[in-house]
Design a protein around this motif. Structure first.
Motif, PDB file in Angstrom:
ATOM      1  N   THR A   1       0.803  -1.067  -0.073  1.00 50.50           N
ATOM      2  CA  THR A   1      -0.268   0.384   0.339  1.00 50.50           C
ATOM      3  C   THR A   1       0.385   0.714   0.136  1.00 50.50           C
ATOM      4  N   GLU A   2       2.198   1.362   1.267  1.00 55.70           N
ATOM      5  CA  GLU A   2       2.570   2.077   0.954  1.00 55.70           C
ATOM      6  C   GLU A   2       3.241   2.933  -0.519  1.00 55.70           C
ATOM      7  N   CYS A   3       3.762   2.011  -1.145  1.00 56.59           N
ATOM      8  CA  CYS A   3       3.939   1.599  -2.207  1.00 56.59           C
ATOM      9  C   CYS A   3       4.051   2.034  -3.455  1.00 56.59           C
ATOM     10  N   ALA A   4       2.343   1.641  -3.307  1.00 55.90           N
ATOM     11  CA  ALA A   4       1.596   2.343  -4.530  1.00 55.90           C
ATOM     12  C   ALA A   4       1.361   3.274  -4.051  1.00 55.90           C
ATOM     13  N   LYS A   5       0.961   4.257  -3.011  1.00 61.11           N
ATOM     14  CA  LYS A   5       0.730   5.533  -3.125  1.00 61.11           C
ATOM     15  C   LYS A   5       2.590   6.034  -3.557  1.00 61.11           C
ATOM     16  N   LEU A   6       3.795   6.415  -3.236  1.00 62.32           N
ATOM     17  CA  LEU A   6       4.621   6.502  -3.472  1.00 62.32           C
ATOM     18  C   LEU A   6       4.344   6.738  -5.423  1.00 62.32           C
ATOM     19  N   ALA A   7       4.114   5.719  -5.631  1.00 60.13           N
ATOM     20  CA  ALA A   7       4.070   5.192  -7.930  1.00 60.13           C
ATOM     21  C   ALA A   7       2.699   6.294  -7.555  1.00 60.13           C
ATOM     22  N   PHE A   8       1.841   5.986  -7.491  1.00 63.75           N
ATOM     23  CA  PHE A   8       0.844   6.550  -7.600  1.00 63.75           C
ATOM     24  C   PHE A   8       0.480   8.169  -7.322  1.00 63.75           C
ATOM     25  N   ALA A   9       1.638   8.838  -6.965  1.00 67.85           N
ATOM     26  CA  ALA A   9       2.174  10.027  -6.574  1.00 67.85           C
ATOM     27  C   ALA A   9       2.884  10.799  -7.797  1.00 67.85           C
ATOM     28  N   ASP A  10       3.117   9.678  -8.375  1.00 70.45           N
ATOM     29  CA  ASP A  10       4.341   9.893  -9.584  1.00 70.45           C
ATOM     30  C   ASP A  10       3.505  10.244 -10.824  1.00 70.45           C
TER      31      ASP A  10
ATOM     32  N   ALA B   1       0.813   4.815   8.703  1.00 73.68           N
ATOM     33  CA  ALA B   1       0.098   5.152   6.838  1.00 73.68           C
ATOM     34  C   ALA B   1       0.960   6.605   7.089  1.00 73.68           C
ATOM     35  N   ALA B   2       1.136   6.713   5.539  1.00 76.95           N
ATOM     36  CA  ALA B   2       1.178   7.946   5.077  1.00 76.95           C
ATOM     37  C   ALA B   2       0.050   9.116   5.187  1.00 76.95           C
ATOM     38  N   GLU B   3      -0.045   9.817   5.713  1.00 73.22           N
ATOM     39  CA  GLU B   3      -1.320  10.902   5.481  1.00 73.22           C
ATOM     40  C   GLU B   3      -1.532  11.306   4.200  1.00 73.22           C
ATOM     41  N   ARG B   4      -0.477  12.323   3.720  1.00 72.84           N
ATOM     42  CA  ARG B   4      -0.471  12.276   1.470  1.00 72.84           C
ATOM     43  C   ARG B   4       0.212  11.507   1.082  1.00 72.84           C
ATOM     44  N   LEU B   5      -0.225  12.378  -0.534  1.00 71.89           N
ATOM     45  CA  LEU B   5       0.833  11.650  -1.317  1.00 71.89           C
ATOM     46  C   LEU B   5       2.143  12.913  -1.019  1.00 71.89           C
ATOM     47  N   ARG B   6       2.924  12.299  -1.546  1.00 70.55           N
ATOM     48  CA  ARG B   6       3.912  12.514  -1.794  1.00 70.55           C
ATOM     49  C   ARG B   6       5.098  12.464  -3.220  1.00 70.55           C
TER      50      ARG B   6
ATOM     51  N   ASP C   1      -6.687   4.078  -0.934  1.00 65.44           N
ATOM     52  CA  ASP C   1      -7.496   5.364  -2.090  1.00 65.44           C
ATOM     53  C   ASP C   1      -7.219   6.510  -2.138  1.00 65.44           C
ATOM     54  N   ALA C   2      -6.229   6.576  -2.017  1.00 65.83           N
ATOM     55  CA  ALA C   2      -5.468   7.550  -1.625  1.00 65.83           C
ATOM     56  C   ALA C   2      -5.424   8.589  -2.781  1.00 65.83           C
TER      57      ALA C   2
ATOM     58  N   ARG D   1      -9.426   9.440  -0.155  1.00 62.17           N
ATOM     59  CA  ARG D   1      -9.634   8.796   1.056  1.00 62.17           C
ATOM     60  C   ARG D   1      -7.704   8.927   1.018  1.00 62.17           C
ATOM     61  N   PRO D   2      -7.364  10.007   1.843  1.00 62.09           N
ATOM     62  CA  PRO D   2      -5.732   9.934   1.758  1.00 62.09           C
ATOM     63  C   PRO D   2      -4.827   9.052   3.157  1.00 62.09           C
ATOM     64  N   ARG D   3      -5.943   8.133   4.006  1.00 67.14           N
ATOM     65  CA  ARG D   3      -5.295   7.142   4.521  1.00 67.14           C
ATOM     66  C   ARG D   3      -6.559   5.614   3.771  1.00 67.14           C
TER      67      ARG D   3
END
Length: 572
Positions: A286-295, A330-335, A497-498, A509-511
């Motif tokens: 999940t956390e790796c997905a957030k990083l990739a999708f933020a990019d 869990a990260a609170e925001r997309l980075r 769903d971030a 949803r951020p988290r």
């Protein structure tokens, strides 16, 4: 399978199946939709990507949308219509890689459109919900989908004679124009993009003001000239190495590279030691997905119009730095990152919301996804076809767009236009900002995997933004945990769903983390303790992965997720 029985190859089979899907699943795709295709033939050496994502019309500009008072492109109607890409991309696939004639690959689709097929419950539900819209505002859709003004019931024999006539006319004109297979395929492309189909589209858009998600009527920008000047692209697929596999995806005009970015991040973790479906495993993915999708949000777009820093995003130095951002909570925001030192930017827009008390169909149009939105139901969208033959030819197609909910049907053609333009931003300077002739970034994301230089897997799933999470979970089940492909389709599915949705109203949803309720209770508790805003979805409700390939022993394999009872696997 009939194509293979008649001596065709995997590409012939996939093209025929894709045309059938346009007929029997009109709530998920149509002839004026989009497609992303990966094709591998042993003679080519590496997989090729076919971009079936048409661009925005030449007349669609930021100024024109601002004149309409819009801050976001609506997810329905005529304003978001792009050049239809799926037909041209299937013709290119057939011409470059197939062996059968145009008549062969269109035969089944024409038969189902003309003689009928049992209507799926989901299609019947969609037509029933939208019937008031079809009767009062979208008469072409009424002529196409209603039976004597009434919504058809699930399971009835349903026909689309207008679509059958369209396909037959394309075939007849192609056969009249040439006696060769290649000549007929080219003539079919011209019939669609320069002939009677383009003329019907042009006339319809020029004379029609269609109601859309805004609750107002708008004319579209698409013209026959937009269709005439477009051709699908055949490119080298984008790839990366993961363990002993070479994984290939379409380029950054799609969201496909997020799969590769996730793999690059995950290669630094011992996933197998975490245990399948453990809290640590779900959290890490999940956390790796957030990083990739933020990019994805910050950097992906049409590479013909924007310098997408893809090499930097996949570089080992960049990935190592990004991997360090994965923490226990869990990260609170997309980075989004800073590839090549660039400054990231993720725009936001306030979507138009229907007024309280609005008609039910207007509420549905406010959501850009194809299926009927219900408060408690898991959403699904898009289609997928994969095929592999004994010669090692392998193909994965993810077609979508032009669904019955997207845009009013053109009665004489039997289908409506696609609305992928909704995924673009009405801003200046972003990679996925609206511009005339620019391709919207699509969610359609097939995958082909090579092992020892030969194709071993082709797979995909419906699911919009979530495709490259659900298919990643399938792939890791095979590669990291040694599951056979069928077992891998049945593993626990989950997604974060971030990420702002590509479709209106761009919810996030951020988290947010959605997991099927089969998740072990101890994992659920641990994920919540780590700060994930966890939602439990019904069992076997997320995604519908389908896959074909070749085993290490040389056997053809096929697998289909039991989710939704829509995916099927067949081997002979």
């Amino acid at each position: 399978m009939a194509m293979l029985d008649r001596g065709g190859n995997a590409f012939d089979a996939a093209v025929a199946a894709a045309f059938v899907l346009q007929v029997v699943e009109p709530h998920l795709n149509g002839p004026a939709g989009d497609a992303s295709i990966l094709a591998y033939a042993p003679a080519t050496g590496t997989p090729k990507a076919i971009c079936g994502q048409g661009p925005m019309p030449a007349g669609a500009s930021l100024a024109r949308f601002r004149e309409l008072g819009l801050t976001q492109i609506p997810g329905s109607g005529l304003l978001p219509a792009t050049v239809p890409g799926v037909f041209g991309s299937l013709m290119l696939l057939l011409a470059e890689f197939g062996t059968r004639s145009l008549a062969d690959v269109l035969d089944a689709a024409i038969g189902y459109a003309d003689k009928g097929f049992p209507l799926l419950p989901e299609v019947a539900e969609a037509i029933s919900t939208l019937a008031p819209l079809f009767r009062t505002e979208w008469p072409g859709s009424g002529a196409t989908y209603l039976c004597a003004g009434a919504a058809p019931a699930a399971g009835v024999r349903f026909r689309n004679p207008a679509l059958a006539r369209t396909f037959r006319r394309i075939l007849a004109e192609a056969q009249a124009a040439s006696t060769t297979r290649e000549g007929q395929i080219e003539a079919a492309h011209k019939s669609f993009y320069e002939g009677f189909v383009a003329e019907s589209v042009d006339a319809f858009v020029r004379r029609t003001e269609a109601i859309d998600a805004t609750g107002r009527r708008h004319r579209g920008f698409l013209t026959g000239q937009d269709l005439a000047t477009w051709r699908p692209q055949l490119d080298e697929a984008l790839g990366c190495r993961y363990r002993s596999y070479d994984v290939f995806k379409p380029g950054p005009w799609s969201q496909g590279p997020v799969f590769l970015q996730q793999l690059a991040l995950l290669e630094g973790f011992e996933l197998a030691d975490m245990g399948l479906d453990s809290a640590e495993y779900l959290h890490t993915l999940t956390e790796c997905a957030k990083l990739a999708f933020a990019d994805r949000e910050a950097w992906y777009g049409d590479p013909d119009h924007y310098d997408v820093p893809m090499a930097a995003l996949l570089s080992s130095q960049y990935t190592r730095a990004r991997r360090e951002l994965v923490r226990k909570d869990a990260a609170e925001r997309l980075r989004p990152g800073q590839p090549d030192g660039r400054t990231p930017w993720m725009p936001s827009a306030e979507a138009h919301q229907p007024q309280p008390g609005a008609d039910a169909w207007l509420t549905q149009l406010a959501s850009g996804v194809p299926t009927i939105v219900q408060a408690t139901a898991a959403r699904g969208d898009t289609c997928c076809v994969t095929a592999t033959d004994a010669a090692g030819n392998t193909v994965a197609i993810v077609p979508s767009g032009g669904w019955l909910k997207s845009s009013p049907a053109i009665a004489e053609l039997g289908f409506g236009l696609g609305t992928r333009g909704q995924t673009m931003w009405l801003v200046e300077g972003h990679p996925n900002a609206l511009a005339p002739g620019r391709r919207p970034r699509t969610t359609l994301s097939p995958t082909v995997v090579l092992r020892d230089g030969q194709a071993c897997l082709a797979f995909g799933t419906p699911g919009g933004d979530r495709q490259d999470q659900w298919t990643l979970e399938f792939f890791l089940g095979v590669v990291e945990f040694g599951l056979d492909t069928q077992a891998a389709t049945e593993t626990l599915a989950f997604h974060c769903d971030a990420v702002p949705a590509s479709f209106t109203p761009r919810e996030s949803r951020p988290r947010g983390l959605t997991v099927e309720r089969d998740c072990p209770i101890e994992a659920v508790e641990e994920l919540r303790r780590r700060g994930h805003d966890l939602v439990l979805a019904p069992s076997l409700s997320l995604g519908r992965v389908c896959a074909t390939g070749v085993s290490r022993d040389g056997f053809i394999t096929a697998a289909a997720s039991p989710r939704g009872r829509h995916a099927y696997a067949a081997i002979r």
